[in-house]
Scaffold this motif. Sequence first.
Motif, PDB file in Angstrom:
ATOM      1  N   GLU A 141      56.895  32.947  43.084  1.00  0.00           N
ATOM      2  CA  GLU A 141      56.216  31.654  42.936  1.00  0.00           C
ATOM      3  C   GLU A 141      54.782  31.849  42.435  1.00  0.00           C
ATOM      4  O   GLU A 141      54.297  31.098  41.566  1.00  0.00           O
ATOM      5  CB  GLU A 141      56.212  30.918  44.285  1.00  0.00           C
ATOM      6  N   GLU A 142      54.078  32.844  42.971  1.00  0.00           N
ATOM      7  CA  GLU A 142      52.699  33.105  42.547  1.00  0.00           C
ATOM      8  C   GLU A 142      52.651  33.514  41.083  1.00  0.00           C
ATOM      9  O   GLU A 142      51.767  33.077  40.314  1.00  0.00           O
ATOM     10  CB  GLU A 142      52.075  34.199  43.418  1.00  0.00           C
ATOM     11  N   TYR A 143      53.594  34.336  40.671  1.00  0.00           N
ATOM     12  CA  TYR A 143      53.638  34.765  39.269  1.00  0.00           C
ATOM     13  C   TYR A 143      53.869  33.574  38.358  1.00  0.00           C
ATOM     14  O   TYR A 143      53.232  33.433  37.294  1.00  0.00           O
ATOM     15  CB  TYR A 143      54.732  35.810  39.068  1.00  0.00           C
ATOM     16  N   ARG A 184      53.641  43.625  37.741  1.00  0.00           N
ATOM     17  CA  ARG A 184      53.996  44.995  38.152  1.00  0.00           C
ATOM     18  C   ARG A 184      54.881  44.980  39.398  1.00  0.00           C
ATOM     19  O   ARG A 184      55.906  45.670  39.464  1.00  0.00           O
ATOM     20  CB  ARG A 184      52.724  45.805  38.432  1.00  0.00           C
ATOM     21  N   MET A 185      54.492  44.192  40.403  1.00  0.00           N
ATOM     22  CA  MET A 185      55.264  44.141  41.648  1.00  0.00           C
ATOM     23  C   MET A 185      56.639  43.504  41.434  1.00  0.00           C
ATOM     24  O   MET A 185      57.641  43.935  42.027  1.00  0.00           O
ATOM     25  CB  MET A 185      54.469  43.387  42.717  1.00  0.00           C
ATOM     26  N   LEU A 186      56.688  42.491  40.566  1.00  0.00           N
ATOM     27  CA  LEU A 186      57.995  41.899  40.247  1.00  0.00           C
ATOM     28  C   LEU A 186      58.906  42.902  39.559  1.00  0.00           C
ATOM     29  O   LEU A 186      60.105  42.949  39.825  1.00  0.00           O
ATOM     30  CB  LEU A 186      57.812  40.677  39.349  1.00  0.00           C
ATOM     31  N   PHE A 238      58.055  38.005  51.144  1.00  0.00           N
ATOM     32  CA  PHE A 238      57.136  38.392  50.079  1.00  0.00           C
ATOM     33  C   PHE A 238      57.744  38.197  48.694  1.00  0.00           C
ATOM     34  O   PHE A 238      57.050  37.754  47.755  1.00  0.00           O
ATOM     35  CB  PHE A 238      56.722  39.852  50.277  1.00  0.00           C
ATOM     36  N   ALA A 239      59.019  38.509  48.520  1.00  0.00           N
ATOM     37  CA  ALA A 239      59.644  38.458  47.196  1.00  0.00           C
ATOM     38  C   ALA A 239      59.606  37.044  46.626  1.00  0.00           C
ATOM     39  O   ALA A 239      59.209  36.832  45.470  1.00  0.00           O
ATOM     40  CB  ALA A 239      61.077  38.960  47.270  1.00  0.00           C
ATOM     41  N   GLU A 240      59.955  36.059  47.393  1.00  0.00           N
ATOM     42  CA  GLU A 240      59.944  34.679  46.921  1.00  0.00           C
ATOM     43  C   GLU A 240      58.518  34.195  46.675  1.00  0.00           C
ATOM     44  O   GLU A 240      58.244  33.486  45.698  1.00  0.00           O
ATOM     45  CB  GLU A 240      60.655  33.775  47.938  1.00  0.00           C
ATOM     46  N   LEU A 248      66.703  40.285  48.520  1.00  0.00           N
ATOM     47  CA  LEU A 248      65.861  41.479  48.635  1.00  0.00           C
ATOM     48  C   LEU A 248      65.129  41.554  49.968  1.00  0.00           C
ATOM     49  O   LEU A 248      64.882  42.650  50.490  1.00  0.00           O
ATOM     50  CB  LEU A 248      64.838  41.512  47.492  1.00  0.00           C
ATOM     51  N   ASN A 249      64.753  40.407  50.511  1.00  0.00           N
ATOM     52  CA  ASN A 249      64.052  40.424  51.796  1.00  0.00           C
ATOM     53  C   ASN A 249      64.935  41.040  52.883  1.00  0.00           C
ATOM     54  O   ASN A 249      64.494  41.895  53.658  1.00  0.00           O
ATOM     55  CB  ASN A 249      63.636  39.012  52.199  1.00  0.00           C
ATOM     56  N   ASP A 250      66.211  40.591  52.912  1.00  0.00           N
ATOM     57  CA  ASP A 250      67.157  41.149  53.890  1.00  0.00           C
ATOM     58  C   ASP A 250      67.392  42.635  53.619  1.00  0.00           C
ATOM     59  O   ASP A 250      67.514  43.434  54.561  1.00  0.00           O
ATOM     60  CB  ASP A 250      68.492  40.395  53.826  1.00  0.00           C
TER      61      ASP A 250
END
Length: 567
Positions: free
Chosen positions: A215-217, A305-307, A209-211, A324-326
């Motif tokens: 990318e979406e942002y 906000r999520m970032l 999700f973090a990556e 962060l995913n790990d």
Amino acid sequence: MIKTLKIEQFVIIESLELDFQDGLTILTGETGAGKSILLGAMGLILGDEPNVESVRTQADQADIEAVFIPEKTHPVWDYLIKNDLAASADTEFTVHRTIRKDEQHEVLFNGKNIELEELQKVGMYLVEIHGQFANQSLLGAENQLNLLDLAGNYPPEVFANVASALAEVRKLEKELDDERTFLLQHKQKLRSIEENVRKFESIEMDDGFAEELKEEYATLLTAKETCEAFQAILSQLVSGGGVVVALSTSNLTLSTQANLDKEKMKDLEKYLSAALENARAAVNEMNRLAPEYEIDTEPLHECKRMLDVLEDISRSNNIPFEKLNDFWIDQTDRLERIKAGRERLKELEGELQEAKADYLEAARVLTEHRMQAAQKMSQEITDELPPLKLDKAEFEVIVKEDTSMEWTEKGLNKVTFTARMNPGQEFSPIADTASGGELARMILGLKVVLQRVQTTPTLVFDEVDTGIGGAAAAAVGERLAHLAENTQVMVITHSPQVASRGDKHLHVSKATDGITTTSGVSVLSTDERIDEISRMLAGDTITPEAMAAAKSLLAEASSAAQSRQQA
């Protein structure tokens, strides 16, 4: 078996080379002639600690070398190959010891330096030395357990079940210990872990999700910037001071100005008119494209906000963003493990108790097999004692189970070889029961039984006949000869009855010139054997009676050998 033994500058031996063969080899000679020196040299070959005092007075170093030729199926080859001492089961190998007065000793195996401890392990496969003061291999508690198991020949699953059950116990003990340690270490970290997990949950964190969010942002931000740029261009075209208004005003001014030369202004008028027309066409085209560049900024704000949440987790925990995913997986797993910790402890404790019960049951089955084997061994060895003139002696192998001892793959038993020399006495460990001579004969009876299953290729007996003579000594000699039918046996003896049973007879002697003393060994011919056995019977002066008795002993030994072959 041992093939050759070379000794240089050792105690009182200047230089000596002995060739050995299968069967029974007898070593005789006067006390102090050097028989024990030969045992000392052989002990060094098997890994005994060196002693600089053993170097001959006139020399700086002593060298002992032995060549062994075990059968290709002998277990020693597996050990040698496993420990890179041999590439394959070869025909022979050489062991060389150098003892120096400067204590720069050397141990060589096939010319390669090895540690003394390594040689000791190899030596255990090759030779056993037994005597009044050299029975450790049979008297040690661990060895007695191993010998019973060797003789027992239990079904393979008996030991496999014990080993498997113990492995499961050890695994669960480690898991339980790890779980307790984990919970103890994380007791103070619980609040921090819960906060991290709460933050992750607030953005519905998922794998990768973090990556994806990053990318979406970036995509939404690019779209926003493009939209803003588009609107800025449109504004420049249509605003109060924009291009369209300016061109319209310019065209109007040009057309209403009467003082201008119309002919000269013809091209300018054309250009301004075309520019106005193009500007208006551009505005129309931008109005047509405008819907494509309209953007809802809410998703962008939500991404931001999520970032911010992720960057806060990254910063406060000193975790790189790409990790962060790990970290999310780790924190989630830790929290679940902490919450389930108490229940997991109970579960592991229950599994461990079941595993321990399985081990105890497997160990109990092994104990039963050992007790059956102990009864059989006890009777077989007791049956060997009367021919050795230990008529009233009894041998008993005691097997005890002790669940308080360290749990091992060998179960929970203590094995003790006991005996009593007379009826009515208490059984006690054989080392405490018999005198030196009796113990030596008992060990001989034990070896006769054990050698049926044991693989030691060479047995050495030092004065096993001590304290006996006549028929008892003859019985010992016969048992040694019987043992030597399938094993290389060497015997140091003062008994003519034992000496007469040998397949090869070595005589150890010493000589002195008044300054130095040297020891030597010679192989006796048939006539020389008669003389030596006569001397052992009569002393320094050989009488006709002693000569006749010696011949009689040799004839009796020959007849007994023929009877064994026919049996």
